[in-house]
Design an enzyme around this catalytic site. Structure first.
Site, short mmCIF file in Angstrom:
data_model
loop_
_atom_site.label_atom_id
_atom_site.label_comp_id
_atom_site.label_asym_id
_atom_site.label_seq_id
_atom_site.Cartn_x
_atom_site.Cartn_y
_atom_site.Cartn_z
N HIS A 152 0.86 -1.19 0.00
CA HIS A 152 0.00 0.00 0.00
C HIS A 152 0.89 1.24 0.00
CE1 HIS A 152 -3.96 1.88 0.85
NE2 HIS A 152 -3.22 2.84 1.39
N ASP A 189 -13.64 3.39 7.38
CA ASP A 189 -12.60 4.23 6.79
C ASP A 189 -13.17 5.07 5.65
OD1 ASP A 189 -9.92 5.20 6.15
OD2 ASP A 189 -10.16 3.99 4.35
N ARG A 230 -12.65 13.59 6.31
CA ARG A 230 -11.29 14.16 6.48
C ARG A 230 -10.89 14.94 5.25
NH1 ARG A 230 -7.78 9.27 6.98
NH2 ARG A 230 -6.07 10.73 7.10
N SER A 289 -6.38 4.55 8.95
CA SER A 289 -7.04 4.41 7.64
C SER A 289 -6.35 3.32 6.81
CB SER A 289 -6.97 5.77 6.92
OG SER A 289 -7.27 5.64 5.57
N LYS A 299 -7.69 -0.98 6.43
CA LYS A 299 -7.99 -1.61 5.12
C LYS A 299 -7.09 -2.82 4.91
CE LYS A 299 -7.42 2.26 2.84
NZ LYS A 299 -7.66 3.68 2.94
N1 URA Z 1 -4.01 6.60 2.19
C1 URA Z 1 -5.03 6.06 2.90
O1 URA Z 1 -5.49 4.96 2.61
N2 URA Z 1 -5.52 6.75 3.94
C2 URA Z 1 -5.04 7.96 4.31
O2 URA Z 1 -5.52 8.52 5.28
C3 URA Z 1 -3.99 8.53 3.56
C4 URA Z 1 -3.47 7.81 2.50
#
Ligand code: URA
Length: 436
Positions: free
Chosen positions: A82, A161, A168, A183, A187
């Site tokens: 990620h 999220d 946000r 966040s 995930k």
């Molecule tokens: N990527 C994400 O998945 N969440 C964030 O808050 C920032 C970058």
């Protein structure tokens, strides 16, 4: 329990208990707590921070706000990747086939673009026919047979999220270490992999602007992984400049293909080889050195490019779009801007370049906006390269004249020729976490 008391407690700098965090997430997901109270709490977290314990608990509660994906039908160690996002960040498109070409298993769920940062799913959808929504059986079969599949994250993965991120995004509370960490890791934990490789971007095109902040974020996420029995490593990468030379959906897929053919920009190649080596290492495919060699060999031999084409075809994609986009899309209007003097190509603010690309149609300002896959920006030289007056500096692509002009105005301010050679910057600032 009352939400107003949680807001007051956090605003006073106190830690919230697990029960309080659960009350907040459950109530928000059920539609019982209004956006304005959640926004107040998010701002209090943004200003007052969270303890490691609070951040880990918030992450765990968010991860369990929807279904937890089961990848046990996929053989071997599943390593997910990620990125915290950036301008021109096409690393997943390069790293996934590289790892699969070396025998790794990549079962990846990715997201779409919102704001100036691109999203892997939008990039993949620029390939006509490409299916981003495989059923679970096809997803698992593809990973077992081919070594990789990339699909769109389902609505059921960490829904808390999605709701929190949307707030946000419009309340200036993105750039908070506990909020980014919870966040990303919620995930990842819900997506079912065994181990994680994270790319934490830092600079003007990233959510984190300084290396110290990026290290703190990386450490927080590695710690959350550790607490959950899922070893996590993070590479801190430079996003003060766009990654590579192309920004935009189809443009980035084309650049990723060029990197996989060994013909791409060296910054993208370097970052992707290291990320791939980390994924292989975390997947127990050898020592770090051996994994780096394997990744390099897969790139040089063409095996990674072959894997990329097989992956696109397996999910229905028409790969000739890479060379003949005009077969599928009307050619965009393209304006080439030339250097007005001799000097060195420089970029002032990567985020602004991302914004310009978005305004030309490559991204969406709201979830409902359609994306123009052919829109974007192409730098005609690498940052720091010498250019002569009259030499092409960058190209801007858009289908719509008004959008093109809006983007061009920003690009001209942010892609400049400087008399002095810009300072050389590392592509990678360091590594945090790992298998121990
Ligand atoms: N990527 C994400 O998945 N969440 C964030 O808050 C920032 C970058």
């Amino acid at each position: 329990m009352r939400m107003v008391d949680l807001i007051e407690k956090k605003a006073a700098g106190e830690a919230l208990s697990r029960q309080e965090l659960q009350f907040f997430i459950d109530g928000f997901c059920a539609g019982e707590i209004p956006d304005y109270q959640v926004t107040a709490l998010l701002m209090a977290i943004f200003l007052k921070d969270m303890t490691p314990q609070e951040t880990a608990e918030l992450t765990d509660i968010m991860a369990h706000s929807g279904g937890m994906i089961d990848l046990s039908a996929i053989d071997g160690v599943k390593v997910d990747k990620h990125s915290t996002g950036g301008i021109g960040d096409k690393t997943t498109l390069v790293v996934a086939p590289l790892v699969a070409a070396c025998g790794g298993k990549v079962a990846k769920m990715s997201g779409r673009a919102l704001g100036a940062c691109g999203g892997t799913i939008d990039k993949l959808e620029s390939i006509p026919g490409f299916q981003v929504a495989l059923g679970e059986d096809d997803f698992v079969r593809s990973v077992n047979e081919l070594g990789l599949s990339v699909i769109s994250q389902t609505a059921d993965v960490a829904p808390a999220d999605k709701k929190i991120y949307a707030l946000r995004d419009v309340t200036a509370t993105i750039a908070s270490t506990p909020l980014i960490a919870s966040s990303v890791m919620s995930k990842k934990l819900a997506s079912g992999a065994d181990r994680f490789v994270l790319e934490v971007t830092v600079g003007s095109g990233a959510f984190v602007r300084d290396v110290e902040g990026a290290k703190a974020l990386a450490e927080t996420m590695a710690e959350i992984g550790r607490r959950n029995g899922k070893p996590t490593v993070a590479l801190i990468t430079n996003m003060d400049r766009p990654l590579g030379r192309k920004i935009g959906n189809l443009l980035e897929v084309q650049e990723a293909a060029a990197v996989l053919r060994g013909e791409g920009p060296k910054d993208v190649e370097e970052v992707c080889l290291l990320l791939a080596a980390e994924m292989l290492y975390m997947g127990e495919k050898g020592s770090r050195e051996e994994c780096k060699e394997k990744a390099e060999q897969a790139l040089r031999s063409g095996a990674a490019y072959e894997k990329f084409l097989a992956f696109l075809t397996n999910q229905g994609g028409k790969t000739d779009v890479l060379e003949y986009p005009e077969k599928y899309y009307p050619a965009p209007r393209c304006v080439t801007v030339a250097a007005e003097r001799d000097g060195y190509l420089n970029t002032v603010n990567a985020e602004e370049i991302g914004k310009a690309s978005m305004m030309m149609g490559a991204g969406r300002a709201t979830k409902e906006d359609a994306i123009d896959v052919t829109a974007g920006v192409e730098l005609c030289a690498a940052v720091g390269e010498a250019v002569k007056q009259g030499q092409p500096l960058f190209k801007a692509y858009a289908q719509d004249e008004k959008k093109l002009n809006a983007g061009l105005a920003i690009l001209k301010e942010n892609i400049v020729v400087s008399p002095e050679k810009p300072e050389e910057q590392p592509h990678i600032y360091g590594r945090v976490g790992g298998l121990d």
